[in-house]
Structures are given as structure tokens and as C-alpha cells.
Write a protein that holds these residues in place. Structure first.
Motif, mmCIF file in Angstrom:
data_model
loop_
_atom_site.group_PDB
_atom_site.id
_atom_site.type_symbol
_atom_site.label_atom_id
_atom_site.label_comp_id
_atom_site.label_asym_id
_atom_site.label_seq_id
_atom_site.Cartn_x
_atom_site.Cartn_y
_atom_site.Cartn_z
ATOM 1 N N LEU A 1 0.626 -1.161 0.081
ATOM 2 C CA LEU A 1 -0.098 -0.017 -0.001
ATOM 3 C C LEU A 1 0.631 1.109 0.130
ATOM 4 O O LEU A 1 0.669 2.074 -0.781
ATOM 5 N N ALA A 2 1.866 1.292 0.887
ATOM 6 C CA ALA A 2 2.599 2.514 0.839
ATOM 7 C C ALA A 2 3.416 2.780 -0.454
ATOM 8 O O ALA A 2 3.573 3.847 -0.893
ATOM 9 N N VAL A 3 3.865 1.738 -1.028
ATOM 10 C CA VAL A 3 4.708 1.931 -2.355
ATOM 11 C C VAL A 3 3.679 2.404 -3.376
ATOM 12 O O VAL A 3 4.037 2.828 -4.244
ATOM 13 N N SER A 4 2.354 1.821 -3.499
ATOM 14 C CA SER A 4 1.376 1.762 -4.384
ATOM 15 C C SER A 4 1.174 3.364 -4.158
ATOM 16 O O SER A 4 0.897 4.020 -5.239
ATOM 17 N N PHE A 5 0.842 4.083 -3.319
ATOM 18 C CA PHE A 5 0.655 5.497 -3.066
ATOM 19 C C PHE A 5 1.764 6.068 -3.812
ATOM 20 O O PHE A 5 1.794 7.228 -4.340
ATOM 21 N N LEU A 6 3.096 5.669 -3.282
ATOM 22 C CA LEU A 6 4.189 6.444 -3.741
ATOM 23 C C LEU A 6 4.255 6.436 -5.321
ATOM 24 O O LEU A 6 4.683 7.588 -5.860
ATOM 25 N N VAL A 7 3.879 5.239 -5.997
ATOM 26 C CA VAL A 7 3.785 5.130 -7.246
ATOM 27 C C VAL A 7 2.877 6.232 -7.992
ATOM 28 O O VAL A 7 3.057 6.893 -9.077
ATOM 29 N N TYR A 8 1.741 6.368 -7.538
ATOM 30 C CA TYR A 8 0.694 7.217 -7.858
ATOM 31 C C TYR A 8 1.063 8.901 -7.632
ATOM 32 O O TYR A 8 0.899 9.384 -8.412
ATOM 33 N N LEU A 9 1.916 8.737 -6.473
ATOM 34 C CA LEU A 9 2.326 10.329 -6.268
ATOM 35 C C LEU A 9 3.406 10.442 -7.100
ATOM 36 O O LEU A 9 3.085 11.772 -7.857
ATOM 37 N N MET A 10 4.360 9.729 -7.591
ATOM 38 C CA MET A 10 5.164 10.199 -8.501
ATOM 39 C C MET A 10 4.698 10.197 -9.951
ATOM 40 O O MET A 10 5.175 11.135 -10.746
ATOM 41 N N ALA A 11 3.830 9.486 -10.157
ATOM 42 C CA ALA A 11 2.857 9.635 -11.693
ATOM 43 C C ALA A 11 2.232 10.803 -11.556
ATOM 44 O O ALA A 11 2.497 11.633 -12.628
ATOM 45 N N ALA A 12 1.548 11.413 -10.535
ATOM 46 C CA ALA A 12 0.931 12.656 -10.322
ATOM 47 C C ALA A 12 2.125 14.010 -10.711
ATOM 48 O O ALA A 12 1.703 14.845 -11.445
ATOM 49 N N GLY A 13 3.245 13.663 -9.942
ATOM 50 C CA GLY A 13 4.329 14.526 -10.055
ATOM 51 C C GLY A 13 4.786 14.890 -11.341
ATOM 52 O O GLY A 13 5.183 15.811 -12.027
ATOM 53 N N THR A 14 4.894 13.611 -12.004
ATOM 54 C CA THR A 14 5.600 13.640 -13.514
ATOM 55 C C THR A 14 4.486 14.351 -14.510
ATOM 56 O O THR A 14 4.826 15.004 -15.385
ATOM 57 N N VAL A 15 3.114 14.011 -14.212
ATOM 58 C CA VAL A 15 2.232 14.757 -15.135
ATOM 59 C C VAL A 15 2.221 16.260 -14.817
ATOM 60 O O VAL A 15 2.284 16.959 -15.692
ATOM 61 N N GLY A 16 2.370 16.578 -13.524
ATOM 62 C CA GLY A 16 2.399 18.149 -13.182
ATOM 63 C C GLY A 16 3.560 18.811 -13.700
ATOM 64 O O GLY A 16 3.628 19.732 -14.133
ATOM 65 N N ALA A 17 4.528 18.061 -13.627
ATOM 66 C CA ALA A 17 6.195 18.662 -13.965
ATOM 67 C C ALA A 17 6.070 18.659 -15.674
ATOM 68 O O ALA A 17 6.515 19.761 -16.160
ATOM 69 N N GLY A 18 5.424 17.845 -16.226
ATOM 70 C CA GLY A 18 5.298 17.874 -17.953
ATOM 71 C C GLY A 18 4.360 19.113 -18.191
ATOM 72 O O GLY A 18 4.620 19.836 -19.182
ATOM 73 N N PHE A 19 3.350 19.463 -17.428
ATOM 74 C CA PHE A 19 2.458 20.188 -17.911
ATOM 75 C C PHE A 19 3.175 21.580 -17.718
ATOM 76 O O PHE A 19 3.032 22.532 -18.230
ATOM 77 N N TRP A 20 3.775 21.683 -16.584
ATOM 78 C CA TRP A 20 4.682 22.894 -16.062
ATOM 79 C C TRP A 20 5.650 23.096 -17.168
ATOM 80 O O TRP A 20 5.871 24.468 -17.778
ATOM 81 N N ALA A 21 6.446 22.265 -17.611
ATOM 82 C CA ALA A 21 7.499 22.319 -18.846
ATOM 83 C C ALA A 21 6.997 22.555 -20.104
ATOM 84 O O ALA A 21 7.683 23.496 -20.706
ATOM 85 N N LEU A 22 5.860 22.159 -20.328
ATOM 86 C CA LEU A 22 5.185 22.344 -21.710
ATOM 87 C C LEU A 22 4.505 23.634 -21.758
ATOM 88 O O LEU A 22 4.534 24.358 -22.840
ATOM 89 N N PHE A 23 3.880 24.054 -20.768
ATOM 90 C CA PHE A 23 2.846 25.125 -20.839
ATOM 91 C C PHE A 23 3.059 26.398 -20.254
ATOM 92 O O PHE A 23 2.709 27.527 -20.404
ATOM 93 N N LEU A 24 3.673 26.079 -18.840
ATOM 94 C CA LEU A 24 4.125 27.397 -18.052
ATOM 95 C C LEU A 24 5.387 27.879 -18.009
ATOM 96 O O LEU A 24 5.822 29.132 -17.842
ATOM 97 N N HIS A 25 6.425 27.153 -18.217
ATOM 98 C CA HIS A 25 7.764 27.624 -18.396
ATOM 99 C C HIS A 25 8.181 28.042 -19.388
ATOM 100 O O HIS A 25 7.963 27.915 -20.395
ATOM 101 N N GLN A 26 8.805 29.248 -19.379
ATOM 102 C CA GLN A 26 9.204 30.224 -20.623
ATOM 103 C C GLN A 26 10.361 29.783 -20.991
ATOM 104 O O GLN A 26 11.508 30.184 -20.993
#
Length: 115
Positions: free
Chosen positions: A90-115
Motif C-alpha cells: 500500500l505505501a509503495v502503491s501510494f508512492l507510485v501514484y504520487l510520482m505519476a502525478a508529479g510527472t504529469v504536473g512537471a510535464g504540464f509545467w514544462a510544456l505550458f507554464l515555463h518560458q
């Protein structure tokens, strides 16, 4: 002069991906859900390569291409996280989803917010 031209490496990579996908579909032919997962992942990766090539060449509307790239990477991240997380404690599963959400968020930032 480059030792390995870009086109040859890309072709070898796509050939390896295709061969691996065909083998995975053949191996799991008795499990329609696994076949659908492999087919969906392969189609998503193929589309991602298409849109990345368009983005690199500056073809089409750049904003829409960025959206397509981000959506496809988000889809692939979610697909693979949903396959890996249930296999973990369970703890590692939570970490997998957290890392996936972080990756998605970082990709959004890199593609759309960062100049």
C-alpha cells in the motif's frame, strides 16, 4: 559525420517496440484485457512519436501539438502506474501514484507554464 544517423536509430527503436508488442500480444492472447492494454499502449506511443516529430519540425499548430503530447504522456503514465501500483504494498502503491502525478504536473509545467 555521425556514427548512427537519427533515422536508423528511430527505425530500430520502433522495430524493437513493435516486435516486443507483438510478442506480448501473442503471449497474452488468452487475456483480452492484457491484449487491450498492450494495443492501447502501442497506439499511444505511436501517436506520441507522430506528434513529437510534428513538434520538432514545427509542423501544424504548435499549441495543439503540445496539448496532444502532454495528453498522450499523461495517458501512458496513468496506464503504467495503474498496472504497477496494485502489485505493490500500500505505501509503495501510494508512492507510485504520487510520482505519476508529479510527472504529469512537471510535464504540464514544462510544456505550458515555463518560458
Amino acid at each position: 559525420m555521425e556514427l548512427y544517423p537519427h533515422g536508423v536509430l528511430a527505425t530500430l527503436g520502433v522495430a524493437a517496440l513493435t516486435g516486443s508488442s507483438v510478442l506480448a500480444v501473442y503471449t497474452s492472447r488468452e487475456d483480452p484485457r492484457s491484449v487491450a492494454f498492450v494495443a492501447g499502449a502501442y497506439a499511444s506511443i505511436a501517436l506520441l512519436f507522430h506528434f513529437l516529430r510534428k513538434f520538432e519540425r514545427g509542423e501544424g499548430e504548435r499549441g495543439r501539438t503540445k496539448v496532444a503530447v502532454w495528453l498522450l504522456t499523461t495517458l501512458l503514465t496513468a496506464m503504467f502506474a495503474s498496472k504497477v501500483a496494485p502489485l505493490m504494498p500500500l505505501a509503495v502503491s501510494f508512492l507510485v501514484y504520487l510520482m505519476a502525478a508529479g510527472t504529469v504536473g512537471a510535464g504540464f509545467w514544462a510544456l505550458f507554464l515555463h518560458q
